[in-house]
Design an enzyme around this catalytic site. Structure first.
Site, PDB file in Angstrom:
ATOM      1  N   LEU A  18      67.474  40.385  36.828  1.00 39.15           N
ATOM      2  CA  LEU A  18      67.713  39.011  36.373  1.00 39.15           C
ATOM      3  C   LEU A  18      67.338  37.965  37.428  1.00 39.15           C
ATOM      4  O   LEU A  18      67.847  36.843  37.400  1.00 39.15           O
ATOM      5  CB  LEU A  18      69.154  38.825  35.877  1.00 39.15           C
ATOM      6  CG  LEU A  18      69.532  39.699  34.668  1.00 39.15           C
ATOM      7  CD1 LEU A  18      70.999  39.472  34.271  1.00 39.15           C
ATOM      8  CD2 LEU A  18      68.637  39.424  33.454  1.00 39.15           C
ATOM      9  N   TYR A  77      48.951  40.240  44.719  1.00 45.76           N
ATOM     10  CA  TYR A  77      49.523  40.544  43.398  1.00 45.76           C
ATOM     11  C   TYR A  77      48.660  41.578  42.668  1.00 45.76           C
ATOM     12  O   TYR A  77      49.150  42.634  42.243  1.00 45.76           O
ATOM     13  CB  TYR A  77      49.651  39.249  42.570  1.00 45.76           C
ATOM     14  CG  TYR A  77      49.918  39.516  41.110  1.00 45.76           C
ATOM     15  CD1 TYR A  77      51.115  40.094  40.697  1.00 45.76           C
ATOM     16  CD2 TYR A  77      48.950  39.219  40.142  1.00 45.76           C
ATOM     17  CE1 TYR A  77      51.347  40.360  39.357  1.00 45.76           C
ATOM     18  CE2 TYR A  77      49.181  39.482  38.805  1.00 45.76           C
ATOM     19  CZ  TYR A  77      50.377  40.061  38.412  1.00 45.76           C
ATOM     20  OH  TYR A  77      50.600  40.343  37.087  1.00 45.76           O
ATOM     21  N   GLY A  86      41.256  31.037  44.459  1.00 41.52           N
ATOM     22  CA  GLY A  86      41.388  32.355  43.829  1.00 41.52           C
ATOM     23  C   GLY A  86      41.195  32.367  42.323  1.00 41.52           C
ATOM     24  O   GLY A  86      41.464  33.378  41.683  1.00 41.52           O
ATOM     25  N   ASP A  87      40.772  31.256  41.722  1.00 41.02           N
ATOM     26  CA  ASP A  87      40.539  31.222  40.274  1.00 41.02           C
ATOM     27  C   ASP A  87      39.078  31.528  39.948  1.00 41.02           C
ATOM     28  O   ASP A  87      38.203  30.713  40.216  1.00 41.02           O
ATOM     29  CB  ASP A  87      40.849  29.819  39.717  1.00 41.02           C
ATOM     30  CG  ASP A  87      42.257  29.692  39.171  1.00 41.02           C
ATOM     31  OD1 ASP A  87      42.880  30.723  38.868  1.00 41.02           O
ATOM     32  OD2 ASP A  87      42.724  28.541  39.044  1.00 41.02           O
ATOM     33  N   ARG A 131      41.762  25.503  42.134  1.00 38.58           N
ATOM     34  CA  ARG A 131      42.855  26.271  42.744  1.00 38.58           C
ATOM     35  C   ARG A 131      42.238  27.503  43.389  1.00 38.58           C
ATOM     36  O   ARG A 131      41.407  28.170  42.763  1.00 38.58           O
ATOM     37  CB  ARG A 131      43.850  26.662  41.642  1.00 38.58           C
ATOM     38  CG  ARG A 131      45.060  27.424  42.106  1.00 38.58           C
ATOM     39  CD  ARG A 131      46.082  27.619  40.993  1.00 38.58           C
ATOM     40  NE  ARG A 131      45.617  28.539  39.944  1.00 38.58           N
ATOM     41  CZ  ARG A 131      46.352  28.910  38.890  1.00 38.58           C
ATOM     42  NH1 ARG A 131      47.572  28.418  38.727  1.00 38.58           N
ATOM     43  NH2 ARG A 131      45.876  29.740  37.999  1.00 38.58           N
ATOM     44  N   PHE A 162      57.918  46.859  33.111  1.00 38.87           N
ATOM     45  CA  PHE A 162      57.470  45.464  33.246  1.00 38.87           C
ATOM     46  C   PHE A 162      57.883  44.861  34.585  1.00 38.87           C
ATOM     47  O   PHE A 162      57.261  43.898  35.025  1.00 38.87           O
ATOM     48  CB  PHE A 162      58.104  44.591  32.156  1.00 38.87           C
ATOM     49  CG  PHE A 162      57.639  44.891  30.760  1.00 38.87           C
ATOM     50  CD1 PHE A 162      56.454  44.364  30.284  1.00 38.87           C
ATOM     51  CD2 PHE A 162      58.387  45.697  29.922  1.00 38.87           C
ATOM     52  CE1 PHE A 162      56.021  44.629  28.997  1.00 38.87           C
ATOM     53  CE2 PHE A 162      57.965  45.962  28.623  1.00 38.87           C
ATOM     54  CZ  PHE A 162      56.778  45.426  28.167  1.00 38.87           C
ATOM     55  N   ILE A 208      57.260  38.979  28.795  1.00 40.52           N
ATOM     56  CA  ILE A 208      56.567  39.951  27.928  1.00 40.52           C
ATOM     57  C   ILE A 208      57.517  41.098  27.561  1.00 40.52           C
ATOM     58  O   ILE A 208      57.543  41.571  26.422  1.00 40.52           O
ATOM     59  CB  ILE A 208      55.274  40.456  28.603  1.00 40.52           C
ATOM     60  CG1 ILE A 208      54.377  39.257  28.957  1.00 40.52           C
ATOM     61  CG2 ILE A 208      54.523  41.420  27.690  1.00 40.52           C
ATOM     62  CD1 ILE A 208      53.210  39.561  29.867  1.00 40.52           C
TER      63      ILE A 208
HETATM   64  N1  UDP Z   1      45.376  25.687  35.284  1.00 42.58           N
HETATM   65  C1  UDP Z   1      45.211  24.314  35.451  1.00 42.58           C
HETATM   66  N2  UDP Z   1      46.308  23.571  35.793  1.00 42.58           N
HETATM   67  C2  UDP Z   1      47.553  24.125  35.934  1.00 42.58           C
HETATM   68  C3  UDP Z   1      47.715  25.510  35.727  1.00 42.58           C
HETATM   69  C4  UDP Z   1      46.603  26.263  35.411  1.00 42.58           C
HETATM   70  O1  UDP Z   1      44.112  23.786  35.332  1.00 42.58           O
HETATM   71  O2  UDP Z   1      48.499  23.388  36.264  1.00 42.58           O
HETATM   72  C5  UDP Z   1      44.210  26.511  34.940  1.00 42.58           C
HETATM   73  C6  UDP Z   1      43.925  27.600  35.962  1.00 42.58           C
HETATM   74  O3  UDP Z   1      43.050  27.130  36.954  1.00 42.58           O
HETATM   75  C7  UDP Z   1      43.313  28.699  35.096  1.00 42.58           C
HETATM   76  C8  UDP Z   1      43.948  28.492  33.734  1.00 42.58           C
HETATM   77  O4  UDP Z   1      44.490  27.181  33.739  1.00 42.58           O
HETATM   78  O5  UDP Z   1      41.931  28.478  34.959  1.00 42.58           O
HETATM   79  C9  UDP Z   1      45.064  29.476  33.447  1.00 42.58           C
HETATM   80  O6  UDP Z   1      45.950  29.468  34.537  1.00 42.58           O
HETATM   81  P1  UDP Z   1      47.398  30.093  34.462  1.00 42.58           P
HETATM   82  O7  UDP Z   1      48.088  29.760  35.749  1.00 42.58           O
HETATM   83  O8  UDP Z   1      48.054  29.696  33.192  1.00 42.58           O
HETATM   84  O9  UDP Z   1      47.126  31.662  34.353  1.00 42.58           O
HETATM   85  P2  UDP Z   1      46.299  32.642  35.320  1.00 42.58           P
HETATM   86  O10 UDP Z   1      44.875  32.608  34.811  1.00 42.58           O
HETATM   87  O11 UDP Z   1      46.429  32.143  36.701  1.00 42.58           O
HETATM   88  O12 UDP Z   1      46.947  33.962  35.090  1.00 42.58           O
END
Ligand code: UDP
Length: 331
Positions: free
Chosen positions: A33, A142, A285-286, A283, A74, A13
């Protein structure tokens, strides 16, 4: 011409923002870097200094030489999973290291700070779209490391008069529209690049993380925002602070949610090829859905996303990956 210090300006970004500022300001980038790329700095008038923010003497010498009017910050680590197993790295780099920078800013009377924050500071949403009044309760180190710096910035405004704009990004994606710079993470963990890499045969197959979410198609919904739109928000945030604006936290997103399955369909449309994928477990924490309410950014900064359709972003990401360099910077 005002000088601006951009930390982490060689990252994804950061580098897109640097390009937007380079013609109107004297831009100095400091980047260690570790994750950034030298070749992401394409403007010859931008100075890239390789170094760490923790190196107070280096930062001080840059302030002495350039007398910065503002800092755009950043530099940060941004792997959520790693932050759980190595929190020290995240609190050191994302929370503690910027304190040195803020000390030097104070010393040199530099009072404008623009900060890359994140929707991860909200944690599991209790309502969507998420506005800035939504409670902030991060669910990983994070997000916590970013929220801590947001809070520190509020105290530094009160005590030292450092004005800050804390920009809370939703899901950054895409590449520059001229395909000169783009996204190159190592390791890559993000959905859109992995989907496109699967098309190119550079990644075996995408795993869809969870198909049993309480969403219309069972996959997670995110708000994907074009990286050049994010870059433009920093320019506007700088203008806002320059014209005397007060400290502010702002969401940056399109306000539209897109599911993982919709991303896969759009990648197929853009590339004209199937996206090899399998369905896997959720995954950790999603949250099921993260979508921004970007109204405040419009009101305060005059910012709205120009790329409202994620297809534009996927097209730009694909153009960048289809170039001779294959979406990678030279090592
Ligand atoms: N995702 C997925 N498979 C992957 C990577 C991400 O299904 O290999 C899903 C993830 O569960 C989330 C969305 O894609 O719902 C975006 O994930 P990403 O890691 O791109 O960004 P984040 O939301 O974690 O910042």
């Amino acid at each position: 011409m005002n000088s601006i210090l951009i930390t982490g300006g060689a990252g994804y970004i950061g580098s897109h923002t640097v390009r937007q500022l380079a013609s109107n300001y004297q831009v100095v980038v400091i980047d260690n870097l570790v994750y950034g790329h030298k070749d992401a700095i394409v403007d010859s008038n931008v100075l890239l200094v390789e170094g760490d923010l923790g190196d107070t003497e280096l930062v001080r010498s840059l302030f002495t030489e350039y007398g910065f009017d503002a800092v755009i910050h950043f530099a940060a680590y941004a792997y959520v999973g790693e932050s759980v197993t190595e929190p020290a790295k995240y609190y050191q780099n994302n929370t503690a290291a910027p304190l040195n920078l803020l000390d030097v800013m104070n010393e040199f009377n530099c009072k404008k700070f623009i900060f890359s924050s994140t929707c991860a500071t909200y944690g599991n949403p209790i309502y969507v779209p998420i506005d800035e009044k939504h409670p902030q309760a991060p669910i990983n180190p994070y997000g916590q490391s970013k929220l801590m710096l947001e809070k520190i910035l509020m105290d530094y405004d009160y005590a030292y008069g450092i004005k800050s704009v804390r920009l809370r990004y939703f899901n950054a994606c895409g590449a520059s529209q001229d395909a000169v710079i783009g996204e190159d993470h190592d390791p890559e963990t993000h959905l859109i690049p992995l989907a496109l890499m699967s098309v190119k045969g550079e990644f075996p197959q995408l795993t869809v993380f969870g198909t049993d979410y309480p969403t219309p198609d069972g996959t997670c919904i995110r708000d994907y925002i074009h990286v050049e739109d994010l870059g433009r928000a920093h320019v506007l945030a700088y203008d806002y602070l320059t014209s005397g604006g007060d400290s502010l936290s702002c969401n940056l997103g399109t306000g539209r949610g897109v599911s993982v399955k919709e991303i896969i369909d759009t990648c197929k449309e853009v590339t004209g090829q199937e996206v090899p994928h399998i369905y896997g477990e959720r995954r950790a924490g999603d949250p099921p859905e993260l979508v921004a309410d970007p109204t405040l950014a419009k009101e305060k900064l005059g910012w709205v996303a120009k790329h409202k359709d994620v297809k534009d972003s996927i097209q730009d990401a694909w153009n960048w990956m289809e170039k001779a360099h294959g979406g990678r910077y030279a090592k």
